[in-house]
Design a protein around this motif. Structure first.
Motif, PDB file in Angstrom:
ATOM      1  N   VAL A 560       0.851  -1.188   0.000  1.00 50.86           N
ATOM      2  CA  VAL A 560       0.000   0.000   0.000  1.00 50.86           C
ATOM      3  C   VAL A 560       0.888   1.241   0.000  1.00 50.86           C
ATOM      4  CG1 VAL A 560      -1.843   1.241   1.185  1.00 50.86           C
ATOM      5  CG2 VAL A 560      -1.798  -1.263   1.232  1.00 50.86           C
ATOM      6  N   ILE A 561       0.635   2.153  -0.919  1.00 52.18           N
ATOM      7  CA  ILE A 561       1.451   3.363  -1.095  1.00 52.18           C
ATOM      8  C   ILE A 561       0.568   4.583  -0.845  1.00 52.18           C
ATOM      9  CG2 ILE A 561       2.840   4.688  -2.730  1.00 52.18           C
ATOM     10  CD1 ILE A 561       3.386   2.078  -4.209  1.00 52.18           C
ATOM     11  N   PRO A 562       1.039   5.545  -0.027  1.00 55.83           N
ATOM     12  CA  PRO A 562       0.212   6.724   0.277  1.00 55.83           C
ATOM     13  C   PRO A 562       0.263   7.748  -0.860  1.00 55.83           C
ATOM     14  CG  PRO A 562       2.278   6.877   1.448  1.00 55.83           C
ATOM     15  CD  PRO A 562       2.273   5.527   0.787  1.00 55.83           C
ATOM     16  N   ILE A 563      -0.860   8.477  -0.981  1.00 56.99           N
ATOM     17  CA  ILE A 563      -0.905   9.640  -1.870  1.00 56.99           C
ATOM     18  C   ILE A 563      -1.255  10.862  -1.031  1.00 56.99           C
ATOM     19  CG2 ILE A 563      -1.584   8.285  -3.877  1.00 56.99           C
ATOM     20  CD1 ILE A 563      -4.434   9.311  -3.516  1.00 56.99           C
ATOM     21  N   ASP A 564      -0.756  12.044  -1.418  1.00 60.70           N
ATOM     22  CA  ASP A 564      -1.048  13.268  -0.667  1.00 60.70           C
ATOM     23  C   ASP A 564      -0.858  14.461  -1.586  1.00 60.70           C
ATOM     24  OD1 ASP A 564      -1.871  14.647   1.600  1.00 60.70           O
ATOM     25  OD2 ASP A 564       0.202  15.079   2.225  1.00 60.70           O
ATOM     26  N   ILE A 565      -1.556  15.540  -1.252  1.00 58.97           N
ATOM     27  CA  ILE A 565      -1.459  16.768  -2.028  1.00 58.97           C
ATOM     28  C   ILE A 565      -1.567  17.951  -1.083  1.00 58.97           C
ATOM     29  CG2 ILE A 565      -3.952  16.917  -2.496  1.00 58.97           C
ATOM     30  CD1 ILE A 565      -3.178  17.903  -5.319  1.00 58.97           C
ATOM     31  N   THR A 566      -0.805  19.033  -1.338  1.00 56.11           N
ATOM     32  CA  THR A 566      -0.847  20.252  -0.518  1.00 56.11           C
ATOM     33  C   THR A 566      -1.044  21.445  -1.435  1.00 56.11           C
ATOM     34  OG1 THR A 566       1.544  20.583  -0.651  1.00 56.11           O
ATOM     35  CG2 THR A 566       0.719  19.253   1.199  1.00 56.11           C
ATOM     36  N   CYS A 567      -1.494  22.567  -0.801  1.00 52.25           N
ATOM     37  CA  CYS A 567      -1.655  23.783  -1.589  1.00 52.25           C
ATOM     38  C   CYS A 567      -1.316  25.009  -0.743  1.00 52.25           C
ATOM     39  CB  CYS A 567      -3.073  23.893  -2.148  1.00 52.25           C
ATOM     40  SG  CYS A 567      -4.346  24.199  -0.914  1.00 52.25           S
ATOM     41  N   ARG A 568      -0.986  26.093  -1.399  1.00 55.62           N
ATOM     42  CA  ARG A 568      -0.732  27.395  -0.752  1.00 55.62           C
ATOM     43  C   ARG A 568      -1.322  28.455  -1.668  1.00 55.62           C
ATOM     44  NH1 ARG A 568       3.439  31.227  -1.405  1.00 55.62           N
ATOM     45  NH2 ARG A 568       3.647  32.642   0.371  1.00 55.62           N
ATOM     46  N   GLU A 569      -2.360  29.144  -1.150  1.00 59.42           N
ATOM     47  CA  GLU A 569      -3.011  30.193  -1.923  1.00 59.42           C
ATOM     48  C   GLU A 569      -2.346  31.525  -1.595  1.00 59.42           C
ATOM     49  OE1 GLU A 569      -7.410  32.154  -2.817  1.00 59.42           O
ATOM     50  OE2 GLU A 569      -7.161  30.690  -1.187  1.00 59.42           O
ATOM     51  N   THR A 570      -2.150  32.388  -2.596  1.00 63.86           N
ATOM     52  CA  THR A 570      -1.516  33.694  -2.382  1.00 63.86           C
ATOM     53  C   THR A 570      -2.321  34.779  -3.072  1.00 63.86           C
ATOM     54  OG1 THR A 570      -0.139  33.487  -4.348  1.00 63.86           O
ATOM     55  CG2 THR A 570       0.779  32.655  -2.296  1.00 63.86           C
ATOM     56  N   VAL A 571      -2.204  36.001  -2.495  1.00 66.84           N
ATOM     57  CA  VAL A 571      -2.708  37.235  -3.121  1.00 66.84           C
ATOM     58  C   VAL A 571      -1.515  38.167  -3.222  1.00 66.84           C
ATOM     59  CG1 VAL A 571      -5.138  37.056  -2.493  1.00 66.84           C
ATOM     60  CG2 VAL A 571      -3.544  37.931  -0.809  1.00 66.84           C
ATOM     61  N   ASN A 572      -1.187  38.520  -4.398  1.00 62.41           N
ATOM     62  CA  ASN A 572       0.037  39.309  -4.674  1.00 62.41           C
ATOM     63  C   ASN A 572       1.261  38.639  -4.060  1.00 62.41           C
ATOM     64  OD1 ASN A 572      -1.422  41.118  -6.127  1.00 62.41           O
ATOM     65  ND2 ASN A 572      -1.493  42.713  -4.539  1.00 62.41           N
ATOM     66  N   GLY A 573       1.291  37.266  -4.135  1.00 65.37           N
ATOM     67  CA  GLY A 573       2.475  36.515  -3.759  1.00 65.37           C
ATOM     68  C   GLY A 573       2.534  36.102  -2.310  1.00 65.37           C
ATOM     69  N   VAL A 574       1.596  36.529  -1.460  1.00 65.26           N
ATOM     70  CA  VAL A 574       1.613  36.163  -0.034  1.00 65.26           C
ATOM     71  C   VAL A 574       0.225  35.698   0.357  1.00 65.26           C
ATOM     72  CG1 VAL A 574       3.505  37.712   0.573  1.00 65.26           C
ATOM     73  CG2 VAL A 574       1.148  38.559   0.606  1.00 65.26           C
ATOM     74  N   SER A 575       0.144  35.018   1.486  1.00 72.83           N
ATOM     75  CA  SER A 575      -1.149  34.515   1.926  1.00 72.83           C
ATOM     76  C   SER A 575      -2.047  35.635   2.451  1.00 72.83           C
ATOM     77  CB  SER A 575      -0.967  33.453   3.004  1.00 72.83           C
ATOM     78  OG  SER A 575      -0.286  32.333   2.476  1.00 72.83           O
ATOM     79  N   PHE A 576      -1.419  36.746   2.937  1.00 71.83           N
ATOM     80  CA  PHE A 576      -2.208  37.884   3.420  1.00 71.83           C
ATOM     81  C   PHE A 576      -1.495  39.166   3.011  1.00 71.83           C
ATOM     82  CE2 PHE A 576      -3.051  41.202   6.594  1.00 71.83           C
ATOM     83  CZ  PHE A 576      -4.426  41.301   6.496  1.00 71.83           C
ATOM     84  N   THR A 577      -2.293  40.066   2.448  1.00 70.66           N
ATOM     85  CA  THR A 577      -1.727  41.360   2.092  1.00 70.66           C
ATOM     86  C   THR A 577      -2.753  42.433   2.440  1.00 70.66           C
ATOM     87  OG1 THR A 577      -0.666  42.602   0.322  1.00 70.66           O
ATOM     88  CG2 THR A 577      -2.630  41.388  -0.270  1.00 70.66           C
ATOM     89  N   GLN A 578      -2.298  43.732   2.409  1.00 73.45           N
ATOM     90  CA  GLN A 578      -3.182  44.841   2.746  1.00 73.45           C
ATOM     91  C   GLN A 578      -3.144  45.869   1.624  1.00 73.45           C
ATOM     92  OE1 GLN A 578      -1.361  45.848   6.588  1.00 73.45           O
ATOM     93  NE2 GLN A 578      -3.306  45.303   7.578  1.00 73.45           N
ATOM     94  N   ILE A 579      -4.306  46.522   1.460  1.00 75.20           N
ATOM     95  CA  ILE A 579      -4.391  47.628   0.511  1.00 75.20           C
ATOM     96  C   ILE A 579      -4.945  48.841   1.244  1.00 75.20           C
ATOM     97  CG2 ILE A 579      -4.742  46.093  -1.460  1.00 75.20           C
ATOM     98  CD1 ILE A 579      -7.725  46.702  -1.310  1.00 75.20           C
ATOM     99  N   PRO A 580      -4.671  50.047   0.746  1.00 76.92           N
ATOM    100  CA  PRO A 580      -5.175  51.248   1.426  1.00 76.92           C
ATOM    101  C   PRO A 580      -6.696  51.270   1.415  1.00 76.92           C
ATOM    102  CG  PRO A 580      -3.417  51.802  -0.108  1.00 76.92           C
ATOM    103  CD  PRO A 580      -3.766  50.391  -0.356  1.00 76.92           C
ATOM    104  N   CYS A 581      -7.227  51.708   2.516  1.00 72.40           N
ATOM    105  CA  CYS A 581      -8.686  51.864   2.621  1.00 72.40           C
ATOM    106  C   CYS A 581      -9.017  53.282   2.167  1.00 72.40           C
ATOM    107  CB  CYS A 581      -9.128  51.613   4.069  1.00 72.40           C
ATOM    108  SG  CYS A 581     -10.920  51.662   4.294  1.00 72.40           S
ATOM    109  N   ASP A 582      -8.983  53.447   0.846  1.00 70.80           N
ATOM    110  CA  ASP A 582      -9.128  54.795   0.296  1.00 70.80           C
ATOM    111  C   ASP A 582     -10.268  54.884  -0.707  1.00 70.80           C
ATOM    112  OD1 ASP A 582      -8.153  53.243  -1.672  1.00 70.80           O
ATOM    113  OD2 ASP A 582      -6.306  54.410  -2.041  1.00 70.80           O
ATOM    114  N   GLY A 583     -11.134  53.816  -0.740  1.00 65.73           N
ATOM    115  CA  GLY A 583     -12.243  53.857  -1.684  1.00 65.73           C
ATOM    116  C   GLY A 583     -11.831  53.608  -3.127  1.00 65.73           C
ATOM    117  N   GLN A 584     -10.550  53.353  -3.347  1.00 65.51           N
ATOM    118  CA  GLN A 584     -10.050  53.114  -4.691  1.00 65.51           C
ATOM    119  C   GLN A 584      -9.874  51.593  -4.927  1.00 65.51           C
ATOM    120  OE1 GLN A 584      -9.553  55.697  -6.871  1.00 65.51           O
ATOM    121  NE2 GLN A 584     -10.403  56.966  -5.209  1.00 65.51           N
ATOM    122  N   ALA A 585      -9.984  51.169  -6.218  1.00 65.11           N
ATOM    123  CA  ALA A 585      -9.780  49.753  -6.589  1.00 65.11           C
ATOM    124  C   ALA A 585      -8.289  49.484  -6.741  1.00 65.11           C
ATOM    125  CB  ALA A 585     -10.492  49.436  -7.889  1.00 65.11           C
ATOM    126  N   HIS A 586      -7.833  48.363  -6.167  1.00 60.09           N
ATOM    127  CA  HIS A 586      -6.424  47.971  -6.245  1.00 60.09           C
ATOM    128  C   HIS A 586      -6.335  46.566  -6.851  1.00 60.09           C
ATOM    129  CE1 HIS A 586      -4.997  51.364  -3.721  1.00 60.09           C
ATOM    130  NE2 HIS A 586      -6.211  51.234  -3.142  1.00 60.09           N
TER     131      HIS A 586
END
Length: 729
Positions: A560-586
């Motif tokens: 019996v051989i195991p199978i496995d899969i992993t993932c890492r989701e990013t926004v602009n290359g990181v898992s968490f990022t911030q944008i200015p709260c200025d009412g503008q689209a980024h």
């Protein structure tokens, strides 16, 4: 000028002159002569001939009848059937002659001899050409006398043409040019014969006489006599005694008559010469038909015409071979029961059962799994050969019956013939014989394993199988096991038991007695393994006759051989990022990195990203992505780019959750990748993982000035492009 005699067309010019005598009755006074009455004289032989025959001029001259004007300064010309008239002097056979009419008239001959002094030499023989037949032509003498020959079918025409000046005899009479001609026809016959030939049978059996038939026809325009055919090689030929016209009997031996358009049939046969391969054919022989024409003309030269044809007759062969085989205890024919240590013999009889000799005859014997060839050689039609082999030892051959199987092969003496296809080689039906060796009892057992599929157990049973499981053992592969127990000895078995060190075989209900060669099978399905395992099955029994206890076992292993899969989701290359709260689209780039961290290739890798799909636009394409990854392989996928705006509360601008599933890539490995779920259904082993990413909002730093005026950015203003304030605060 032309006169009445110029148009006279008879076989002999002399007859023409006689006719002119009748026409020239005196009508004028004695002082004036009558014009006309002049004729050319021409006769040729034969009067019937063929193209290519030679025609000879037998009479040639000129004359004038009595009681007409005499003539002088005469000129005569001979024109041949080819119609050639130039140069004219070559055709002149008499010149500058005078003819006295008087009471009886006068003729002057070049032929027969003696020749008149006015004669000139011209060719007196002519070879008939095909183009001469039915030829029309005209001839005009140098002094203007014209003569015309109209073509006649199947006829060639010679022309003797003359002209001369009349001699005036009365007051006021003047000399006039007058002419006379003698056309001489020769009838042309064209004898011709045709013959056909065909084989009576498309395929004549090997060694049998070749039969043929055909038709002889007279396709010429005169009768043929002595019609017959000859064949090469010599053959016996018989004609039909009735021809196609039905009114003309024909001799069976040939030599009969055929009228124009008449045909007669014939048949023939011959035995091919030689023996062996010389009789294989095909045989091509030539038939020659001949016949000779005839005529009542005594000078006619008969012509024999011939026609040939051929037919290729093929030979059919039907090769066949038979074989018989017997085996028995050495020295005891008919005895086939042996004990270990005995020897046995074999006897073969091979026969040619076809209609053609066989070459390269070989007996192919399989003895205890070992092939051997026994060379026989050639076999004539119907010939049989007996061959003895042995003695053979039974030592070390085990406890099973010894069955020897043999076939015989032979080659067709004759080569391939596309018209009469036949086997180039033949093989006998397999024959076998068996000697029985009394042996101890024996029991055999096999244990095999395969993957369990939604449709049931696979059919590639073996002693080893590999399966795939998830890393957390939540899904493990399901297998089927097959156990077969057989009485493989020569004694009935009793007290039979079958047990397994891992599996429960209680439901198999194996019988306690097994007859000789009896096999019982049991399949256990739905066995799930999360770890490597080796199973052993043990079978026992006792021989009824010998009382000997026998036992055996077999194993099957699972990895019996195991199978496995992993993932890492990013926004602009990181898992968490911030944008200015200025009412503008980024702009935010959404991506995910997927890795195969198991030991088997994965396919049908599916990304479930409802939060990203909900963004719309190109982000909806995420739902259609399917990936494949080899063990240890990673891939980074840009899912989409979207414009994100912070809410007025300046909380989280965007949050995404991704679920990823994958199954074993069956195109790259054949491991078992099915399991049983909680509902006991067979489903695929599926690896899964999830990952998240989010975009937060950051508020601008507050800034205060103590007075109005220009302020430096970015330290004292927000946003950066602010340069002036009107008051502090």
């Amino acid at each position: 000028m032309k006169t009445k005699s110029s148009y006279c067309r008879t076989a002999l010019a002399l007859s023409c002159a006689a006719l002119a005598t009748v026409l020239a009755t005196p009508q004028a006074s004695a002082q004036n002569c009558i014009g006309g009455g002049m004729a050319s004289i021409l006769q040729v032989s034969p009067g019937t001939a063929h193209v290519g025959d030679t025609v000879t001029v037998t009479a040639l001259g000129v004359g004038v009848v009595g009681n007409v004007c005499s003539v002088d300064r005469g000129e005569s010309y001979l024109i041949y059937p080819n119609g050639v008239t130039t140069p004219v002097f070559t055709h002149q056979y008499q010149t500058n002659y005078s003819l006295v009419s008087g009471t009886l008239g006068q003729s002057k001959f070049c032929i027969p001899t003696p020749a008149d002094a006015s004669c000139r030499a011209v060719p007196l023989t002519y070879v008939i050409q095909a183009s001469d037949v039915n030829r029309s032509y005209s001839f005009t003498t140098p002094r203007g006398s014209g003569f015309v020959i109209n073509g006649v079918a199947k006829v060639i025409q010679f022309l003797a043409a003359s002209d001369a000046f009349t001699i005036p005899t009365g007051l006021g009479q003047i000399a006039q040019l007058q002419g006379g001609s003698a056309p001489q026809p020769v009838v042309i016959v064209t004898p011709s014969i045709t013959v056909t030939k065909q084989c009576v049978s498309t395929c004549t059996p090997f060694g049998q006489p070749i039969l043929f038939s055909g038709t002889v026809c007279n396709n010429g325009d005169d009768a043929l006599f002595g019609v017959t055919v000859t064949d090469n090689p010599p053959a016996t030929i018989v004609f039909s005694t009735t021809t196609s016209f039905g009114t003309n009997s024909f001799p069976a031996a040939g030599g009969g008559r055929l009228l124009p358009g008449e045909c007669v049939n014939y048949t023939g046969s011959y035995n091919p010469a030689g023996s062996g391969a010389a009789l294989c054919g095909p045989f091509t022989d030539q038939i020659i038909a001949s016949g000779t024409d005839s005529s009542l003309d005594p000078a006619f030269v008969p012509k024999t015409v011939r026609a040939t044809n051929s037919a290729t007759c093929h030979v059919s062969t039907a090769p066949a071979i038979t074989l018989t085989k017997d085996c028995f205890k050495t020295g005891s024919p008919g005895v086939r029961s042996l004990v270990p240590g005995d020897t046995y013999n074999e006897t073969f009889v091979v026969c040619n059962a076809g209609n053609v000799p066989l070459t390269g005859v070989v007996i192919h014997d399989n003895k205890n799994g070992i092939n051997s060839n026994i060379t026989i050689g050639s076999l004539a039609i119907g010939q049989c050969v007996t061959n003895n082999q042995g003695p053979f030892s039974t030592t070390g051959l085990g406890c099973l019956p010894i069955t020897d199987t043999a076939t015989a092969t032979g080659n067709n003496l004759c080569p391939a013939d596309a018209t009469c296809p036949s086997l180039l080689s033949v093989t006998s039906a397999p024959v076998s014989c068996t000697v029985t060796i009394t042996c101890p009892p024996k029991i055999c057992v096999t244990k095999e394993v395969v993957c369990e599929l939604p449709t049931g157990c696979a059919n590639n049973w073996s002693h080893f199988a590999t399966g795939a499981k998830t890393l957390d053992n939540s899904q493990c592969p399901s297998f089927c096991y097959r156990v077969r127990v057989t009485n493989c000895g020569q004694d009935t078995l009793t007290n039979v038991t079958v047990v397994d060190n891992v599996l429960s075989l209680a439901a198999c209900n194996f019988p306690t007695t097994l007859a000789i060669n009896q096999t019982v099978e049991c399949i256990v399905a739905g066995v799930v393994h999360c770890d490597n395992v080796t199973n052993t099955v043990t079978a026992n029994g006792v021989g009824v006759s010998s009382g000997i206890h026998v036992s055996t076992n077999d194993t099957a292993a699972v990895v019996v051989i195991p199978i496995d899969i992993t993932c890492r989701e990013t926004v602009n290359g990181v898992s968490f990022t911030q944008i200015p709260c200025d009412g503008q689209a980024h702009l935010i780039t959404n991506a995910v990195e997927v890795c195969n961290t198991g030991s088997l290739p994965l396919s049908d890798i599916t990304i479930f990203a409802p939060d990203i799909v909900a963004l719309g636009g190109d982000c909806t394409n995420v739902a259609n992505l399917r990936l494949s990854l080899n063990p240890g392989e990673c891939t980074n996928i840009v899912l989409c780019v979207d414009a994100v705006t912070c809410p007025t509360t300046c909380g989280i601008a965007f949050a995404s959750h991704i679920d990823i599933t994958a199954t074993v890539d069956q195109t790259k490995t054949n491991v078992c990748s099915w399991t049983r779920n909680s509902s006991n259904q067979v489903v695929r082993v599926t690896a899964s993982t999830s990952c998240e990413a989010s975009v937060g909002c950051i508020q601008p730093n507050a800034c205060r000035t103590t007075g109005g005026g220009r302020q430096d950015a970015p330290d004292l203003t927000y946003p950066d492009d602010v340069r002036y304030v009107t008051h502090g605060g």
